[in-house]
Scaffold this motif. Sequence first.
Motif, short mmCIF file in Angstrom:
data_model
loop_
_atom_site.label_atom_id
_atom_site.label_comp_id
_atom_site.label_asym_id
_atom_site.label_seq_id
_atom_site.Cartn_x
_atom_site.Cartn_y
_atom_site.Cartn_z
N LEU A 12 29.17 -10.79 14.93
CA LEU A 12 28.62 -10.14 13.75
C LEU A 12 28.26 -8.69 14.07
CD1 LEU A 12 27.37 -10.24 10.85
CD2 LEU A 12 25.27 -11.02 11.95
N GLN A 13 28.71 -7.79 13.23
CA GLN A 13 28.31 -6.39 13.29
C GLN A 13 27.86 -6.02 11.88
OE1 GLN A 13 32.05 -4.79 15.07
NE2 GLN A 13 30.71 -4.24 16.78
N MET A 23 33.50 4.84 14.32
CA MET A 23 32.85 3.54 14.13
C MET A 23 33.82 2.54 13.50
SD MET A 23 29.92 3.75 15.52
CE MET A 23 30.42 5.03 16.63
N GLN A 24 34.68 3.00 12.61
CA GLN A 24 35.69 2.12 12.02
C GLN A 24 36.69 1.67 13.08
OE1 GLN A 24 35.69 1.05 8.66
NE2 GLN A 24 37.10 -0.40 9.58
N PHE A 25 37.09 2.59 13.97
CA PHE A 25 37.99 2.25 15.07
C PHE A 25 37.35 1.18 15.96
CE2 PHE A 25 39.13 2.83 19.52
CZ PHE A 25 40.50 2.65 19.47
N LEU A 26 36.08 1.37 16.33
CA LEU A 26 35.39 0.42 17.20
C LEU A 26 35.21 -0.93 16.50
CD1 LEU A 26 32.75 2.80 18.79
CD2 LEU A 26 34.80 1.84 19.87
N SER A 27 34.92 -0.90 15.22
CA SER A 27 34.80 -2.13 14.44
C SER A 27 36.13 -2.88 14.42
CB SER A 27 34.34 -1.80 13.02
OG SER A 27 34.62 -2.82 12.13
N ASN A 28 37.23 -2.17 14.21
CA ASN A 28 38.55 -2.79 14.22
C ASN A 28 38.88 -3.38 15.60
OD1 ASN A 28 39.04 -2.23 11.54
ND2 ASN A 28 40.09 -0.31 11.97
N TYR A 85 25.41 -10.93 17.92
CA TYR A 85 25.32 -9.63 17.26
C TYR A 85 25.73 -8.55 18.26
CZ TYR A 85 23.85 -5.31 15.35
OH TYR A 85 23.89 -4.02 14.91
N LEU A 86 26.52 -7.59 17.78
CA LEU A 86 26.94 -6.46 18.61
C LEU A 86 26.91 -5.21 17.75
CD1 LEU A 86 28.26 -5.64 21.38
CD2 LEU A 86 30.46 -5.95 20.23
N ASP A 87 26.19 -4.18 18.20
CA ASP A 87 26.20 -2.90 17.47
C ASP A 87 27.65 -2.43 17.30
OD1 ASP A 87 23.48 -2.59 17.08
OD2 ASP A 87 23.20 -1.14 18.69
N VAL A 88 27.92 -1.74 16.21
CA VAL A 88 29.28 -1.27 15.92
C VAL A 88 29.78 -0.32 17.01
CG1 VAL A 88 30.70 0.00 14.26
CG2 VAL A 88 29.03 -1.64 13.44
N ASP A 89 28.88 0.39 17.67
CA ASP A 89 29.31 1.35 18.69
C ASP A 89 29.39 0.73 20.09
OD1 ASP A 89 26.60 1.04 19.17
OD2 ASP A 89 26.19 3.18 19.32
N ALA A 90 29.41 -0.59 20.17
CA ALA A 90 29.50 -1.28 21.46
C ALA A 90 30.75 -2.16 21.49
CB ALA A 90 28.25 -2.13 21.67
N LEU A 91 31.16 -2.55 22.69
CA LEU A 91 32.37 -3.36 22.86
C LEU A 91 32.11 -4.50 23.84
CD1 LEU A 91 34.94 -0.49 23.47
CD2 LEU A 91 34.56 -1.71 21.33
N ILE A 92 32.80 -5.61 23.64
CA ILE A 92 32.90 -6.68 24.64
C ILE A 92 34.32 -6.58 25.18
CG2 ILE A 92 32.86 -9.16 25.08
CD1 ILE A 92 30.99 -9.44 22.65
N LEU A 93 34.46 -6.50 26.48
CA LEU A 93 35.78 -6.27 27.06
C LEU A 93 36.49 -7.55 27.47
CD1 LEU A 93 34.98 -3.10 29.19
CD2 LEU A 93 36.02 -3.23 26.91
N SER A 94 35.79 -8.51 28.05
CA SER A 94 36.43 -9.71 28.56
C SER A 94 36.78 -10.67 27.43
CB SER A 94 35.51 -10.41 29.56
OG SER A 94 36.06 -11.66 29.91
N ARG A 95 38.06 -11.00 27.30
CA ARG A 95 38.49 -11.94 26.26
C ARG A 95 38.08 -13.38 26.58
NH1 ARG A 95 41.47 -7.75 25.28
NH2 ARG A 95 42.59 -7.43 23.35
N SER A 96 37.67 -13.63 27.80
CA SER A 96 37.26 -14.98 28.18
C SER A 96 35.73 -15.17 28.09
CB SER A 96 37.74 -15.31 29.59
OG SER A 96 37.14 -14.43 30.52
N TRP A 97 34.99 -14.14 27.65
CA TRP A 97 33.54 -14.25 27.58
C TRP A 97 33.13 -15.20 26.46
CZ3 TRP A 97 29.91 -13.36 23.78
CH2 TRP A 97 28.58 -13.44 24.20
N CYS A 98 32.20 -16.08 26.77
CA CYS A 98 31.60 -16.99 25.80
C CYS A 98 30.10 -17.04 26.08
CB CYS A 98 32.16 -18.39 25.93
SG CYS A 98 33.94 -18.50 25.67
#
Length: 145
Positions: A12-13, A23-28, A85-98
């Motif tokens: 959720l953002q 911010m739209q790029f990061l959201s996408n 929850y993740l701020d729109v200007d932040a990223l999670i990099l690992s696709r295996s993160w849970c």
Amino acid sequence: MGIIASSQFILLQFHTGVLSNMMQFLSNYSRMWCQSSACCDDYILADATTKFPDGTPVDSTIPALWRKVEVVRQVLLLRRTTVVYLDVDALILSRSWCPAFETAGQQMGMLIAPDPIPYHAPTNTGWFAFSPDRLGWRLANAWWE
């Protein structure tokens, strides 16, 4: 006992106005990350400018920091699954993160983390998660109230 990861979650953002191009790029990116993630089940970009997810009007005097708590709380109630929850200007990099809500036999209802270096806040409210159980719900309510 090791860490037990959640099998699925909603990423959720939210925003409180028009998103800039960056911010739209990061959201996408976050939406695409969720689609390719091992356990992200859904992505929501909520607009908390005028209404919360349940349709109640937003009190414009509530700062964005507190609006995101209510947005997460409502999605947790409406969808009854883990909400990250993740701020729109932040990223999670690992696709295996849970998200993992149990470690060494201790159940946790909320996950939070300190600010990354070089910042020094004890809690980074740009990322947090609630489990969809009684403990997660009680913590989300306590934080909102």
